[in-house]
Design an enzyme around this catalytic site. Structure first.
Site: not given
Lengths: 281, 317
Positions: B61, B86, B120
């Site tokens: 990233e 991110f 998640d």
């Protein structure tokens, strides 16, 4: 054929500019600046194809990005003496309301600068972006980048190095200033870089050395060779072996002058080793 | 009361993807970069239509943000895509130096924002990103509420010169704003008119605010409901106009109460027109695994939490 006398004169004058800039404000980074003086002089006066007028997009010309922004004194001096802004403006280095910030930035609109740098490790990524934009624009010019060797300790570089090889960014020449020094000491003592050449090669780059990184002829010949290697599917890396503090005897071969300005006496000594050539600002 | 109809639940990330597809057709300078989440960001169609303008960066990233900044030099308009976590925290310094301080025209598009990413868990959720991005000088921060608005915002930010953070999410939520809306950066949207309380919401909480206003109306409490899709620059005028009328405010967002929309509203009010305020937001905590609905309920981010906050704030008037 390059006019080496004129380039040598410019090198000496740029050294004086570097020393006087950092002395005046008692801060800045003379060591790395002096080590890369010949490279900058050669790049801007002999190697890059540059348009007269500065535009941010730089379409139809070669571009340069300085990743290790702390060597701003050499960048500013060479930009000014190449005509990007008045040389008198070097007087404002690191002063309040100046366009010549401690580290280079676009924020105050200084011609010649296209990205802020200083926080290390970001320049190769930016250069890849500019190189990709050139390809999209069908612009055949080259993107040059300089980064420090210690700077390679930043992880982002290796993301960028992997990307450039994996995506055939072959209009890019990254020069690594291999002076073996960083703030806390020799790179081999702070965090060993290992075999930089083998690392770039393992990532898929075309790598070459310029052993005499403070010799104008060697730099010009080497960088021309590097340019010939562009356009062949691989990004090009030049390992430029330099001496930090080059041209001032007491600043050479040490990290002591990485980020320290000379005092009055030291300035006088340093300037006496580099007498006026083109005239001080 | 105005009636709002859910035309069918859709995810806001699909609004981004469809907006990007449309942009790709009409603006040849738009390029898209993705860090190995093309499917999650709904960028497949752009990639298929314009392979030469789509850049798969891999799981890197920091490099993506730097490349995007560099691509603006040459006139490209890069849209980067990855999860909000991110897109911000992981690459804060790259955004700060290479994009914001350098004044580059990069559009940082962030999906799976907030807690509704769900199962998640906290490593992938982020409840701090609005704060991180709004603190950067020159950064525009947008958090859209539904599919239609996200699509409109995606298209609109291409015409704006400057760095933008566009925040959207994963779950399928009510789609109720007009498909043909004229998205104006920095302009609040008044959804309901009332006199007793102002409810200022952003993102997924806007629909919840509308549901809350209906419940309150049944109990004789009328609400101004304002959709703040642009958190920075904030529409101070719209906020002040409403709170001067109602005398109190509830802010609602899927974000930490530190650094979010609520604090921005509090700054406006404390400077110009102090008024009681209640914050619907997470309370300085990380998220956890669960379904989006379970999480919104556990962390007090839904219509019933807003109703309770309204009752509380009116009592403080």
């Amino acid at each position: 054929m390059a006019d080496y006398k004129a380039l040598e004169d410019l090198v000496v004058q740029v050294r004086r500019d570097i020393l006087r800039q950092v002395h005046k404000v008692n801060s800045g980074h003379p060591g790395g600046s002096l080590g890369c003086t010949e490279f900058f002089v050669a790049l801007y006066n002999e190697l890059m194809e540059r348009n007269e007028k500065f535009t941010m997009d730089g379409i139809g010309e070669d571009l340069f990005f300085l990743s290790n922004g702390h060597i701003s004194p050499v960048f500013y001096s060479v930009l000014a003496r190449a005509g990007y802004f008045p040389v008198e403006e070097l007087n404002t280095f690191r002063l309040l309301n100046s366009r010549l910030q401690g580290h280079p930035t676009t924020h105050e609109g200084l011609p010649g600068v296209r990205i802020a740098s200083g926080s290390l490790g970001q320049g190769i990524s930016v250069s890849i972006g500019a190189a990709l934009a050139k390809k999209l624009n069908k612009d055949k010019h080259i993107v040059y980048t300089l980064c420090g060797d210690g700077e390679l300790q930043e992880g982002q570089n290796w993301e960028a190095i992997m990307y450039a090889a994996g995506n055939n960014v072959d209009n890019l020449i990254v020069t690594v200033d291999l002076n073996g020094q960083q703030i806390d000491g020799a790179t081999k003592n702070v965090l060993p870089l290992g075999n930089v050449k083998a690392k770039f090669e393992a990532f898929g780059w075309n790598v070459m050395d310029i052993e005499k990184g403070n010799d104008l002829k060697a730099i010009i010949a080497g960088m021309k060779k590097a340019k010939e290697k562009t356009g062949n599917g691989k990004p090009v890396c030049v390992l430029l072996h330099t001496v930090m503090g080059n041209g001032v005897d007491f600043m050479m071969h040490t990290h002591d002058w990485h980020g320290k300005a000379p005092n009055d006496q030291q300035l006088e000594t340093a300037l006496s080793q580099n007498p006026v050539t083109l005239g001080d600002y | 009361m105005k009636k709002y109809t859910d035309t069918g639940k859709k995810d806001t990330r699909s609004g981004f993807g469809d907006g990007l597809t449309e942009l790709g057709k009409k603006n040849k300078d738009v390029v898209a970069l993705c860090a190995d989440l093309t499917g999650s960001l709904k960028m497949d169609e752009f990639k298929e239509n314009h392979p030469e303008r789509f850049f798969q960066i891999g799981i890197a990233e920091a490099n993506m943000i730097g490349i995007a900044a560099g691509m603006t030099i040459g006139g490209k308009i890069p849209f980067t895509g990855t999860f909000a976590n991110f897109s911000t925290g992981r690459v804060y310094d790259q955004i700060r130096q290479s994009v914001a301080y350098s004044g580059k025209n990069v559009k940082i598009c962030a999906s799976h924002a907030g807690i509704t990413l769900g199962e998640d868990g906290a490593t992938h959720q982020i409840l701090e990103d609005i704060g991180l991005m709004k603190m950067l000088p020159g950064m525009t921060v947008i958090n859209t509420c539904d599919y239609n608005q996200t699509k409109a915002a995606t298209i609109a930010i291409a015409d704006y010169e400057g760095p933008v953070y566009l925040r959207f999410g994963r779950p399928k939520v009510a789609n109720f704003t007009p498909a043909d809306q004229n998205f104006q950066i920095g302009k609040a949207v008044q959804l309901q008119e009332g006199t007793d309380v102002t409810i200022i919401a952003t993102g997924h909480l806007v629909w919840e605010a509308l549901q809350a206003a209906e419940t309150l109306n049944e109990n004789g409490i009328t609400s101004d409901v304002i959709n703040i899709h642009t958190i920075k620059p904030l529409d101070d005028e719209a906020i002040l106009k409403s709170v001067k009328k109602t005398g109190c405010v509830v802010t609602a967002e899927e974000h930490n109460f530190l650094g979010g929309l609520g604090e921005s509203v509090a700054r406006v009010l404390s400077t110009h027109h102090p008024a009681p305020q209640e914050f619907i937001a997470t309370q300085d905590t990380f998220g956890e695994s669960g379904t989006p609905e379970q999480l919104m309920d556990k962390y007090g981010l839904n219509a019933s939490a807003i109703v309770n906050a309204v009752k509380k704030v009116i009592a403080r008037k």
